[in-house]
Design a protein around this motif. Sequence first.
Motif, PDB file in Angstrom:
ATOM      1  N   LEU A 446       0.841  -1.194   0.000  1.00  0.00           N
ATOM      2  CA  LEU A 446       0.000   0.000   0.000  1.00  0.00           C
ATOM      3  C   LEU A 446       0.879   1.249   0.000  1.00  0.00           C
ATOM      4  O   LEU A 446       1.941   1.275   0.646  1.00  0.00           O
ATOM      5  N   TYR A 447       0.426   2.282  -0.710  1.00  0.00           N
ATOM      6  CA  TYR A 447       1.157   3.547  -0.765  1.00  0.00           C
ATOM      7  C   TYR A 447       0.324   4.678  -0.174  1.00  0.00           C
ATOM      8  O   TYR A 447      -0.912   4.673  -0.266  1.00  0.00           O
ATOM      9  N   GLY A 451       3.053   8.647  -2.611  1.00  0.00           N
ATOM     10  CA  GLY A 451       3.858   7.577  -3.180  1.00  0.00           C
ATOM     11  C   GLY A 451       4.739   6.845  -2.188  1.00  0.00           C
ATOM     12  O   GLY A 451       5.326   5.815  -2.518  1.00  0.00           O
ATOM     13  N   ALA A 452       4.860   7.345  -0.958  1.00  0.00           N
ATOM     14  CA  ALA A 452       5.657   6.650   0.057  1.00  0.00           C
ATOM     15  C   ALA A 452       4.937   5.373   0.488  1.00  0.00           C
ATOM     16  O   ALA A 452       3.715   5.266   0.408  1.00  0.00           O
ATOM     17  N   TYR A 470       7.976   1.452   6.456  1.00  0.00           N
ATOM     18  CA  TYR A 470       6.949   2.492   6.589  1.00  0.00           C
ATOM     19  C   TYR A 470       7.531   3.863   6.205  1.00  0.00           C
ATOM     20  O   TYR A 470       8.568   4.279   6.700  1.00  0.00           O
ATOM     21  N   GLU A 471       6.840   4.556   5.266  1.00  0.00           N
ATOM     22  CA  GLU A 471       7.205   5.871   4.761  1.00  0.00           C
ATOM     23  C   GLU A 471       8.507   5.882   3.970  1.00  0.00           C
ATOM     24  O   GLU A 471       9.080   6.938   3.715  1.00  0.00           O
ATOM     25  N   TYR A 472       8.984   4.706   3.543  1.00  0.00           N
ATOM     26  CA  TYR A 472      10.129   4.650   2.644  1.00  0.00           C
ATOM     27  C   TYR A 472       9.680   5.091   1.240  1.00  0.00           C
ATOM     28  O   TYR A 472       8.501   5.031   0.907  1.00  0.00           O
ATOM     29  N   PRO A 473      10.617   5.512   0.397  1.00  0.00           N
ATOM     30  CA  PRO A 473      10.256   5.845  -0.988  1.00  0.00           C
ATOM     31  C   PRO A 473       9.655   4.638  -1.701  1.00  0.00           C
ATOM     32  O   PRO A 473       9.925   3.480  -1.343  1.00  0.00           O
TER      33      PRO A 473
END
Length: 475
Positions: A446-447, A451-452, A470-473
Amino acid sequence: MSPQLITTTRAYLRQFKLLRTLMHALRTLSRAPRTRLAAYQQRMRDRHRRRAELQQQRSAATRFQYQQVLSLLTAAHNSDFGELRSTIESVRSQTYPKWQLCIVCDGSLPPAVVAALNRYAAKDARIKVTHGTECSGKSAALANHALRSTSGEFVGLLAAGDQLAPEALYAVVMLLNQQPAADMIYTDEDEVGADGMSCRRVLKPDWSPEHFLAGMYTGSMSLYRRALVTEVGGFREEMEGAHEYDLALRIVERSKHIHHVARVLHHRRGGRSAAGAAAQFTASGAAQRAVSEYLHRNRIAAICEAGVNGVQHRVRYRIAGQPLVSIIIPTAGYRRVVGEREVDLLVNCVQSVLGKTQYHNYEILCISDGDLQQETKQAINDARVSIITFSKPFNFAEKINFGARHARGEQFLFLNDDTEVISGEWLTAMLEFSQQQAIGAVGAKLYFPDGAIQHAGVVIPEGGPCHIFYEYPKE
């Protein structure tokens, strides 16, 4: 210094607001030696503790019930002697003493390096240097050559320049004493820079057959039972570049006794990145061919495709029949501002499912509290959509179960209303896995709107479960 001069100096410093700054600086300087001393003393305590721990392991290793020999195979092709020496010394420092290290030279090394290797072999009978000039530059052939020169019950490849933690083989043998039926064992690893410091850890999951078919995530430190290696025919030279991956695939189809030692015990030399090491096994045509042959041998109705990231590949399972999928969406009918526009969450979710889903045999059950707006109902009016009222006080689990009782499908898919489908194959891809007999639940990446990554699986480290990356590119 006279008291009058001290008083005058303090008054001058106070006048220009420098006294506090000076006193802080003096206190900092007075503490610095003590801080450095305390840090040094802590390092020495850690070092003594580490030495005592390793010595205890050496003593405990003599009392293991299982004390078989472990053989490590190292191919020396255009290898720097410094790299080879670091590998050899790391093996010689093992707290478990019953090992063999076979270094096979392919004719690419300078005579001085070969002579230095021979001196190691003369000094330690557990080290053997062999020559396979006919195998020059062929990793699989060199591995087979080394394999024939060793006798350990377990064998594994160790790249020149890589190092083992002193307790690596001890930890493996300790596991074998607990799990004597183990046929394949792998450990966590990290990358070590030129300064000798760890710069990236690779913490691996426990055994996952599906993950393994996407790439050799077990990595660079794996040990295999020799009897099985011999049974499957050793390393296949036609799988050059993916020969260890191919060997592991042939082993795991014969044994389910695969174990993970969840400790960083292998130090990969800098320059061989985790992605690069994985690409060696998985990005090549040989790796894709190895997986395809595995699927064929095991009569698995699937194909292997190149992955999107150039490192892993993707196994696409054939869907059996056209099972009805019930998409169950609990909702409270909320609206939310996304970007610069206000969005009806349920409408946005349902319309994305209806408009983009390529798999056609599904139903949508919207489980509401009975307060959906008329315009919301009109916007999702479709033969595949049902709105069902849940009239009890809010309880998410009970609301989900209520929806499941009204569902007709063979497969249930629970979907939050604040999601939006972005790929037409989303349902097909999940169904490919959910139909597999050994799989009970399937999740999706899921994004966030920017987009993160919002969800790419769950891990349970110390402190409780959390979303990985979590919250990575996105990539």
